[in-house]
Design an enzyme around this catalytic site. Structure first.
Site, PDB file in Angstrom:
ATOM      1  NE  ARG A   1      25.320  47.159  21.813  1.00  0.00           N
ATOM      2  CZ  ARG A   1      26.274  46.248  21.590  1.00  0.00           C
ATOM      3  NH1 ARG A   1      26.674  45.995  20.368  1.00  0.00           N
ATOM      4  NH2 ARG A   1      26.803  45.581  22.581  1.00  0.00           N
TER       5      ARG A   1
ATOM      6  NE  ARG B   1      26.361  39.650  17.156  1.00  0.00           N
ATOM      7  CZ  ARG B   1      26.562  39.694  18.457  1.00  0.00           C
ATOM      8  NH1 ARG B   1      26.293  38.650  19.192  1.00  0.00           N
ATOM      9  NH2 ARG B   1      27.036  40.771  19.051  1.00  0.00           N
TER      10      ARG B   1
END
Length: 227
Positions: A171, A160
């Site tokens: 992130r 993903r």
């Protein structure tokens, strides 16, 4: 009999730190209500509530949802939980949100999962999925029999976008920048309890012992009750 005060707790930790697993165990053992900002946002967007539509407009533009919208969403939901012990997850994310929360209720403890970023990177980038079935493999502890291939269908596995190394790094940097000040805010108030380690199963007993000093373990009580 003295009724113990209700627990008002927050759990914090970077993406991939095991927050979901730890939260599930806290709910199971201590019967607290778990309020996840992510779940609440998804629910509101799905139901197309006023806040949900507003939040989606920011997300669609790749922007962070403003503090006042997140705060309104969470505090409205908390009003219905004032009779329960609760655990907040994903909120507060900024000092402004933490200050707004303080005006409404007194937080007792902030559980911080202090997992090294390198461990998280290995953990997340090792995750591959079979898109059609949703089967998840982890190269570290549950790899496919043949690298890159689904065990059952023989079809290729994909990673993903969220699990790609550059995305994971981004992130984690965003979490660090946004959340470090919140951890400091609670540390200064003497509410921050950090649990360090690289494995959830090794961190959990320490969290369990800490919470057991505040709440009874309801899972043992339920297990002892005849069905």
């Amino acid at each position: 009999m003295v009724v113990p005060p209700l627990l008002r707790a927050v759990i914090m930790g970077p993406p991939g730190s095991g927050k979901g697993t730890v939260s599930a165990r806290i709910i199971k053992h201590f019967g607290v209500k778990h309020l996840s900002s992510g779940d609440l946002l998804r629910d509101n967007m799905q139901k197309k509530t006023e806040v949900g539509i507003l939040a989606k407009s920011y997300i669609d533009q790749g922007q962070l949802i403003p503090d006042d919208i997140m705060t309104q969403l969470m505090l409205t939901e908390l009003k219905g939980l004032d009779q329960y012990n609760w655990l907040l997850d994903g909120f507060p994310r900024t000092v402004a949100q933490a200050e707004a929360l303080d005006k409404e209720c007194h937080i007792d403890t902030v559980i911080d999962l202090d997992v090294p970023f390198e461990t998280i990177k290995c953990r997340l980038t090792a995750r591959w999925i079979h898109p059609a079935s949703g089967r998840v493999y982890n190269l570290e502890f549950s790899p496919p029999k043949v690298q890159g291939i689904d065990d059952i269908t023989g079809e290729p596995l994909v990673q993903r976008d969220d699990d790609k190394p550059e995305t994971v790094s981004r992130r984690l940097q965003a979490y660090d920048a946004q959340t470090k000040p919140v951890l400091e805010y609670y540390r200064e108030k003497g509410l921050l309890k950090s649990f360090s380690g690289t494995e959830t199963n090794k961190i959990w007993p320490h969290i369990y012992a800490f919470l057991q000093s505040k709440l009874p373990d309801v899972s043992q009580k339920n297990a002892a009750t005849p069905r």
